[in-house]
Design an enzyme around this catalytic site. Structure first.
Site, PDB file in Angstrom:
ATOM      1  N   CYS A  99       1.028   7.340  -4.870  1.00 43.10           N
ATOM      2  CA  CYS A  99       0.719   8.047  -3.641  1.00 43.10           C
ATOM      3  C   CYS A  99       1.920   8.013  -2.697  1.00 43.10           C
ATOM      4  O   CYS A  99       2.759   7.114  -2.741  1.00 43.10           O
ATOM      5  CB  CYS A  99      -0.507   7.431  -2.980  1.00 43.10           C
ATOM      6  SG  CYS A  99      -1.096   8.329  -1.530  1.00 43.10           S
ATOM      7  N   ASP A 143       1.745   7.342   0.353  1.00 43.34           N
ATOM      8  CA  ASP A 143       1.427   6.425   1.443  1.00 43.34           C
ATOM      9  C   ASP A 143       2.626   5.515   1.737  1.00 43.34           C
ATOM     10  O   ASP A 143       3.207   4.922   0.833  1.00 43.34           O
ATOM     11  CB  ASP A 143       0.206   5.591   1.064  1.00 43.34           C
ATOM     12  CG  ASP A 143      -0.368   4.828   2.247  1.00 43.34           C
ATOM     13  OD1 ASP A 143       0.317   3.905   2.716  1.00 43.34           O
ATOM     14  OD2 ASP A 143      -1.490   5.144   2.680  1.00 43.34           O
ATOM     15  N   ARG A 178       2.810   2.625   2.929  1.00 46.04           N
ATOM     16  CA  ARG A 178       2.621   1.197   2.682  1.00 46.04           C
ATOM     17  C   ARG A 178       2.824   0.829   1.220  1.00 46.04           C
ATOM     18  O   ARG A 178       2.839  -0.350   0.873  1.00 46.04           O
ATOM     19  CB  ARG A 178       1.201   0.787   3.103  1.00 46.04           C
ATOM     20  CG  ARG A 178       0.913   0.995   4.570  1.00 46.04           C
ATOM     21  CD  ARG A 178      -0.565   0.923   4.851  1.00 46.04           C
ATOM     22  NE  ARG A 178      -1.301   1.988   4.182  1.00 46.04           N
ATOM     23  CZ  ARG A 178      -2.632   2.146   4.244  1.00 46.04           C
ATOM     24  NH1 ARG A 178      -3.362   1.286   4.928  1.00 46.04           N
ATOM     25  NH2 ARG A 178      -3.212   3.139   3.604  1.00 46.04           N
ATOM     26  N   HIS A 236      -4.344   3.292  -4.695  1.00 49.44           N
ATOM     27  CA  HIS A 236      -4.289   2.154  -3.774  1.00 49.44           C
ATOM     28  C   HIS A 236      -5.485   2.184  -2.840  1.00 49.44           C
ATOM     29  O   HIS A 236      -6.197   3.196  -2.715  1.00 49.44           O
ATOM     30  CB  HIS A 236      -2.986   2.182  -2.970  1.00 49.44           C
ATOM     31  CG  HIS A 236      -2.891   3.337  -2.008  1.00 49.44           C
ATOM     32  ND1 HIS A 236      -3.193   3.228  -0.681  1.00 49.44           N
ATOM     33  CD2 HIS A 236      -2.542   4.632  -2.214  1.00 49.44           C
ATOM     34  CE1 HIS A 236      -3.026   4.393  -0.093  1.00 49.44           C
ATOM     35  NE2 HIS A 236      -2.618   5.270  -1.009  1.00 49.44           N
ATOM     36  N   CYS A 245      -6.812   4.825   0.734  1.00 52.15           N
ATOM     37  CA  CYS A 245      -6.049   6.049   0.498  1.00 52.15           C
ATOM     38  C   CYS A 245      -6.588   7.176   1.390  1.00 52.15           C
ATOM     39  O   CYS A 245      -7.778   7.521   1.334  1.00 52.15           O
ATOM     40  CB  CYS A 245      -6.134   6.448  -0.969  1.00 52.15           C
ATOM     41  SG  CYS A 245      -5.189   7.933  -1.374  1.00 52.15           S
TER      42      CYS A 245
END
Length: 785
Positions: free
Chosen positions: A591, A593, A595, A652, A655
């Site tokens: 992803c 993302d 993080r 994760h 999400c």
């Protein structure tokens, strides 16, 4: 509720049907084929090892059967195969020579009891503290002893009780060699060496039959057809088989014999279990089994030695050759080991006439080859690289000239002396080049070296530039504090001080200015709240409310930190990659993302991963990409051009894409984000009921609907991956693997999609297993045992 229905408990699942009946015991087909392969290897080797020790030949069969059934059932390493091992040949032969066969069986029983005691005390992992150089040297010494002794039988004679005596009598044996025995031995060795080297495609089929079995059968058939007269296997009636007896003799001698047998059996079995774990974890086909319980393995080996000794069998230990064959043949449980033991029992009862046709010279040649292989060139290279040749040589010579226990003790003593020498001999040199003071510290930095180090450091003038290079692998607290105090003092007086690890290239500069961000490379992963000093705030850098915000030049500062601290460490590796081009082994699809930091999670570096990131880690199925072919292009490039060996789809927790899918309203405007997220709609359908058993975590229940959809999405995107032509072609060729992964951000825990299905619900549930924190490489064991 029906009167015959079982009562429901508070632990029953909400839609529970009556508990399924207990499944009958059944053996997987993979375990059956693995058991047959191991049995075909164990049969000739068990007879050959019994011959090499001077024990009754049935003793080898008894030990093989008991090792398979008892150690296989009780032991903590399901895939390790136990039985008579070449590493025990010298010990057993010496015991038989001193105490006789029945007393040797009694010593085996006592050694088994000692192993049970050690297992109950849970000291199994203590055996792994023995230096690998000592273990490799012990195996090499035993291998030399075996090879020299069996050479006499190969030449048609009989061996003496010691290596030196065998070497002295070798010229006389060469003068009266037996041509028939020599021919059978040469034929056995030829088949043993040539069989694995038969070229494909015929070789790939023939190699399924073990080379040891082919060599013994070839020599036996040749001897029978040629009508050669030479000693053959003699298996007396089981009615006259000797059982264990009480050992008689000096108490100290018997205690030493028990300790020696216990030591060799335990160390070989425990290191073998660790090696089997490593071997099983590296295979990709069959389902994986759990890691070994070393204390339980010690209990299983002890029980097997008690039973084997009581029944008149050889000492039992884990055997690397049979264990390797078991794992490589696809065994999935301890049933393969137990079934191999049962096959040995059947052979010992029903195949006696066939076994008695085997020439002893053929078995001797087989065991001699095993002994030669125990002197592993790979082990010698390893100990040379780690500068432990004196330990290896002392152990090998000690085993050959003095005995196994004496050789091991000698090796341990040399290892301790070598460690003390390295700890106490530290050299510190100081020289000045172009105004820079260079100090080189060779050896381990302990408190013993602090006075010498301090004298050298204080010879560096104030206000100068100094570089301290450390060429050692250990630094204790006293030495660390001495270096840090000097570095801080030297920097405070206007100088610069740089500490450099010569082995790794890691540098540590002096105290930085207070106007610079104090976050160092990689430390932000521990605590990424770097408090910037007010001096680094830009004038007028405020938001709409007039509140000061951090300097907008954060990106430039980060790049500057990279150039100053990280670039010197990776420049050489990046230069190599620039010359050779990228050769990643994995495509990592995850992803976008912020993080999710792939290099941190996978501990990877430049050139290791080919990373594709998008919102929701989605893989559009072939034919549905429309305006966005980027993911399909990356997959094709990674598989067909870069030749990656695996593709991992990583979801994760928390999400945003999964949350958007769950909250989507029908008929909403088709924004770019909404058009992209339609590739996640099959995951929604899969969770909604197309697959009644959703993926789950093995360690705990799924937290909420977002986590359940994230897990389901990983499984669904793997299905999309398989539909791509390049992926399907590579999977069919066996050159590519697919993996599913889930990372919980808040817990910093990674979970991998297991190869096996959950048996509790009919085998239809995909299970994500937590990656253990204590995973480490296993100890290396000689593959010749």
């Amino acid at each position: 509720m029906s009167a015959c229905a079982p009562p429901r408990t508070e632990h029953s699942p909400p839609h529970a049907t009556p508990p399924p009946r207990r499944r009958r015991f059944r053996v997987e087909s993979a375990d059956i084929s693995a058991a047959i392969a191991v049995f075909l290897i164990a049969l000739p080797l068990s007879l050959g090892i019994a011959l090499a020790t001077g024990a009754p030949l049935q003793a080898g069969l008894v030990a093989a059967a008991v090792g398979g059934i008892v150690a296989g059932r009780i032991g903590g390493c399901p895939l390790q195969v136990s039985g008579p091992a070449a590493g025990l040949t010298v010990v057993t032969a010496d015991l038989i020579h001193q105490y006789g066969w029945r007393a040797t069986c009694g010593i085996t029983v006592l050694a088994g009891l000692a192993q049970l005691g050690l297992g109950c005390l849970k000291v199994a992992r203590g055996a792994l503290a023995v230096s690998p150089a000592v273990v490799h040297g012990m195996l090499a010494g035993i291998g030399v002893t075996i090879a020299v002794a069996q050479l006499h039988i190969v030449l048609g004679g009989s061996p003496d009780s010691s290596v030196l005596a065998n070497l002295r009598s070798l010229p006389a044996q060469l003068a009266r060699l037996d041509p028939a025995a020599l021919v059978m031995s040469a034929l056995t060795l030829t088949l043993l060496l040539a069989w694995p080297r038969i070229p494909d495609p015929v070789g790939s089929l023939l190699r399924k039959v073990p080379a040891a079995l082919v060599a013994v059968i070839g020599a036996t058939v040749t001897a029978a057809l040629a009508g050669l007269t030479l000693p053959r296997v003699d298996l007396p009636s089981w009615r006259s088989h000797a059982l264990a007896g009480l050992p008689e003799g000096p108490t100290l001698g018997i205690v030493a014999a028990v300790l020696t047998t216990t030591l060799v059996c335990s160390v070989q079995s425990l290191l073998g279990a660790v090696a089997v774990d490593k071997l099983a974890a590296g295979r990709t086909g069959p389902a994986r089994v759990g890691r070994s319980d070393l204390d339980r393995e010690l209990l299983g080996q002890g029980a097997a030695n008690i039973v084997s000794g009581a029944l008149g069998g050889l000492p039992v230990a884990g055997v690397a050759v049979r264990s390797t064959a078991n794992v490589n043949s696809g065994a999935v449980s301890r049933n393969s080991t137990m079934l191999h033991g049962a096959l040995v029992v059947i052979a010992a009862l029903l195949m006696v006439p066939l076994l008695e046709q085997i020439p002893l010279a053929s078995l001797a040649a087989l065991v001699m080859a095993v002994g030669i292989q125990m002197v592993s060139l790979n082990h010698i290279r390893t100990v040379t690289r780690h500068r432990e040749v004196p330990v290896y040589a002392a152990t090998t010579l000690g085993v050959v000239c003095l005995g196994v226990l004496e050789g091991v003790l000698l090796g341990i003593a040399v290892a301790v002396a070598l460690a003390l020498h390295r700890l106490t001999h530290t050299r510190v040199t100081h020289e000045e080049k172009e105004g820079v003071h260079h100090l080189l510290v060779r050896g381990q930095l302990t408190f013993l070296a602090v006075p010498r180090l301090s004298r050298a450091l204080h010879r560096v003038p104030h206000g100068t530039r100094a570089v301290v290079e450390l060429d050692g692998s250990f630094m204790d607290h006293a030495a660390y504090e001495s270096l840090q105090d000097w570095q801080n003092s030297h920097t405070a007086r206007g100088g610069t001080a740089e500490l450099k690890d010569r082995r790794t290239g890691v540098r540590s500069a002096g105290t930085p200015s207070s106007t610079v961000c104090r976050c160092r490379p990689w430390t932000p992963w521990r605590n990424h709240r770097c408090d910037m000093p007010t001096a680094t705030m830009s004038k007028g850098a405020t938001d709409s409310t007039g509140v000061s915000r951090p300097d907008t030049r954060e990106l430039a500062r980060g790049i500057s930190s990279f150039q100053r601290n990280t670039a010197p460490l990776v420049r050489e590796e990046l230069a190599r990659l620039a010359r050779e081009g990228q050769r990643p082994s994995q495509l990592f699809l995850t992803c976008a993302d912020s993080r999710l930091v792939t290099s941190m999670i996978t501990a990877s570096g430049p050139g290791d991963l080919f990373v594709v990131r998008n919102v929701g880690n989605l893989v559009p199925p072939p034919g549905q990409e429309h305006a966005d072919d980027s993911v399909a292009a990356a997959i094709e490039y990674a598989v067909d051009v870069l030749g990656v060996r695996s593709i991992t789809v990583c979801g994760h927790s928390g999400c945003g894409a999964m949350q958007a899918l769950l909250a989507a309203e029908p008929g909403a405007a088709a924004t770019p984000l909404r058009r992209w997220l339609r590739y996640g709609e099959p995951s929604l359908a899969r969770m909604a009921g197309e697959h009644p058993e959703p993926p789950r975590l093995a360690a705990r229940p799924v937290a909420d609907a977002v986590e359940e959809l994230s897990l389901t999405n990983v499984v669904q995107q793997l299905a999309h991956l398989r539909a791509h032509e390049s992926v399907a072609r590579a999977l069919a060729a066996g050159s590519l693997e697919l993996h599913g992964m889930y990372f919980h951000v808040g817990e910093a825990r990674a979970y991998l999609l297991g190869d096996e299905r959950d048996e509790r619900d009919g085998g239809n549930t995909e299970v994500f297993h937590e990656v253990r924190e204590d995973v480490r490489e296993g100890a290396e064991v000689g593959s010749s045992l």
